[in-house]
Design a protein around this motif. Structure first.
Motif, mmCIF file in Angstrom:
data_model
loop_
_atom_site.group_PDB
_atom_site.id
_atom_site.type_symbol
_atom_site.label_atom_id
_atom_site.label_comp_id
_atom_site.label_asym_id
_atom_site.label_seq_id
_atom_site.Cartn_x
_atom_site.Cartn_y
_atom_site.Cartn_z
ATOM 1 N N VAL A 122 0.814 -1.194 0.047
ATOM 2 C CA VAL A 122 0.195 0.499 0.142
ATOM 3 C C VAL A 122 0.845 1.522 -0.024
ATOM 4 N N ARG A 123 0.753 2.104 -0.986
ATOM 5 C CA ARG A 123 1.706 3.480 -1.392
ATOM 6 C C ARG A 123 0.508 4.601 -0.706
ATOM 7 N N ILE A 124 0.593 5.074 0.212
ATOM 8 C CA ILE A 124 0.256 6.270 0.778
ATOM 9 C C ILE A 124 1.020 7.625 -0.433
ATOM 10 N N ASN A 125 0.512 8.392 -0.813
ATOM 11 C CA ASN A 125 0.666 10.060 -1.165
ATOM 12 C C ASN A 125 0.220 10.867 -0.486
ATOM 13 N N PHE A 126 1.134 11.551 0.416
ATOM 14 C CA PHE A 126 0.022 12.402 1.533
ATOM 15 C C PHE A 126 -0.191 13.772 0.532
ATOM 16 N N SER A 127 0.841 13.984 -0.078
ATOM 17 C CA SER A 127 1.001 15.787 -0.838
ATOM 18 C C SER A 127 -0.576 14.990 -2.382
ATOM 19 N N GLN A 129 -2.561 13.123 -1.848
ATOM 20 C CA GLN A 129 -3.916 12.332 -1.209
ATOM 21 C C GLN A 129 -4.912 11.517 -1.771
ATOM 22 N N THR A 130 -3.461 10.952 -2.567
ATOM 23 C CA THR A 130 -4.307 9.841 -3.181
ATOM 24 C C THR A 130 -3.255 8.237 -2.575
ATOM 25 N N PHE A 131 -3.630 7.557 -3.122
ATOM 26 C CA PHE A 131 -3.106 6.033 -2.697
ATOM 27 C C PHE A 131 -3.067 4.712 -3.597
ATOM 28 N N ASP A 132 -2.071 3.742 -3.936
ATOM 29 C CA ASP A 132 -1.860 2.484 -4.718
ATOM 30 C C ASP A 132 -2.077 1.059 -3.710
ATOM 31 N N VAL A 133 -2.560 0.421 -4.241
ATOM 32 C CA VAL A 133 -2.787 -0.830 -3.480
ATOM 33 C C VAL A 133 -2.255 -1.891 -4.574
ATOM 34 N N ASN A 134 -1.219 -2.470 -4.365
ATOM 35 C CA ASN A 134 -0.565 -3.736 -5.229
ATOM 36 C C ASN A 134 0.119 -4.912 -4.825
#
Length: 134
Positions: A122-127, A129-134
């Motif tokens: 799980v990658r969370i991009n704070f700037s 406010q998005t995420f990616d799940v792999n």
């Protein structure tokens, strides 16, 4: 053993012992199939999805979704739901509450599933406010 002396089944504990250093997380897979075409499935879809989201919010559902045809080009109404439950009987009680099953639009089969291997990122991009799940 079968007639040709091939081992075709072992006790579950044998598998647990052989993979004792792995996760060994028990889930239950609910395989669901239409009983009478897709019209009843679509007629119950909204209530079914609402039920699924409820399971997700309660932490019961691990994952769920449609099963495509083998050529990945169509859907015949089949699905799979992976749930956290204390037993196969508890998983059955969960499946029986699904509006799709209560209405008779689908029938289900439950299989115990022990997860040993795999990973999830799980990658969370704070700037942004998005995420990616792999």
């Amino acid at each position: 053993m079968t007639e040709d002396n091939r081992l075709t089944s072992v006790p579950a504990q044998t598998v647990r012992d052989a993979s004792s250093q792995m996760l060994q997380k028990q889930f239950y897979a609910i395989f669901t199939t239409p009983t009478d075409g897709l019209e009843p499935v679509f007629a119950n879809m909204d209530a079914h999805l609402e039920f699924q989201v409820g399971l997700e919010k309660q932490g019961i559902m691990f994952a769920a979704g449609p099963l495509w045809s083998d050529d990945e080009q169509s859907w015949q109404g089949e699905g799979m739901v992976i749930v956290r439950a204390a037993s196969a009987a508890a998983a059955r009680a969960i499946a029986e509450q699904d509006p799709m099953h209560k209405a008779g639009a689908r029938r289900f089969r439950i299989r115990p599933w022990m997860v040993n291997e795999g990973s999830m990122t799980v990658r969370i991009n704070f700037s942004s406010q998005t995420f990616d799940v792999n």
